[in-house]
Design an enzyme around this catalytic site. Structure first.
Site, PDB file in Angstrom:
ATOM      1  CE1 TYR A 234     -10.640  -7.846   6.040  1.00 34.66           C
ATOM      2  CE2 TYR A 234     -10.918 -10.009   5.055  1.00 34.66           C
ATOM      3  CZ  TYR A 234     -10.142  -8.900   5.286  1.00 34.66           C
ATOM      4  OH  TYR A 234      -8.879  -8.818   4.761  1.00 34.66           O
TER       5      TYR A 234
ATOM      6  CE  LYS B 231      -6.911  -9.620   1.781  1.00 36.37           C
ATOM      7  NZ  LYS B 231      -5.561  -9.382   1.211  1.00 36.37           N
TER       8      LYS B 231
END
Length: 255
Positions: free
Chosen positions: A154, A161
């Site tokens: 990620y 995020k």
């Protein structure tokens, strides 16, 4: 009587019938809401086609969250269809491939900046652009993937995020005096276009259902969509700055 009777929602990020945003729009209509979608550029045709597949066809307004012009004109464009918004759904995220899939150490700032602008700063941009249409009692809900951990592959999207989640808390602080709530839903992995575009995302998906006390169906976006709509309903009038996990319980487990 539906959960959202009489409410009008602006929903971003509807691209396919498999997207979480699509199910948010679909279920919102079934619960009595009027829905307006946003899109831009080449994806606008896709969004318009999907809009025709909803229970009730809805308008699509131009919005690129990185465009100052689009943000400035958003309220005017939405006013062509409604005079207010009871809820805004942020379902927007993008990161160049160069900052994903094991490229954390080699990523360059220009590409990281793109990920952070589109995936985090845009929450503030969207909320501020929509605020003139949002009366007290309205709300903003965004979709996140739990940024408490360093997930495999990620990489800088995880950092984006984390910024997204922090942005939501500051929006809750600054929009609260106007009676506007800001909350997030942290979803488990769902096989959306955004997820499948991340190289090696199967490393995150692997074993998720086995770790989830409730189990987890990565093909089912409905539970996440329902949580979004619940937060936009009148049943959470004093909740803001919150992150609701819809992940089968994985976030609470030690392994």
């Amino acid at each position: 009587m539906g959960l959202l009777d009489g409410k009008t929602l602006l929903v971003t990020g509807v691209l396919t019938e498999g997207s979480i945003a699509y199910h948010v729009a679909r279920l919102a209509q079934l619960e009595g809401a009027t829905v307006i979608l946003t899109s831009f550029g080449r994806t606008a045709r896709l969004t318009a086609a999907i809009a025709r597949r909803l229970p009730h066809e809805c308008p699509v307004v131009q919005l690129d969250v990185t465009s100052d012009e689009d943000l400035t004109l958003l309220a005017e464009r939405v006013r062509e269809h409604t005079d207010h918004l009871d809820g805004v759904v942020h379902s927007i995220g993008f990161a160049p491939q160069t900052v994903l899939g094991g490229n954390f150490l080699s990523a360059q700032w220009q590409d990281v900046a793109t990920a952070i602008q589109v995936s985090a700063f845009s929450l503030k941009s969207l909320a501020v652009a929509a605020q003139p249409l949002m009366p007290p009692g309205s709300g903003v809900v965004g979709l996140t993937f739990d940024a408490s951990f360093a997930w495999p592959v990620y990489d800088w999207m995880g950092v984006a995020k984390a910024a997204f989640e922090s942005t939501s808390r500051y929006l809750a602080r600054d929009l609260g005096p106007a009676g506007i709530r800001c909350n997030l839903v942290a979803a488990g992995p769902v096989k959306t276009t955004a997820a499948t575009s991340i190289p090696g995302f199967e490393k995150i998906e692997s074993g998720w259902s086995a770790r989830a006390p409730l189990g987890w169906d990565m093909t089912d976006a409905v539970p996440t969509a329902k949580a979004v709509l619940a937060l936009l309903s009148d049943w959470f009038p004093a909740t803001t700055g919150e992150i609701v996990h819809v992940d089968g319980g994985v976030h609470a487990m030690g392994s």
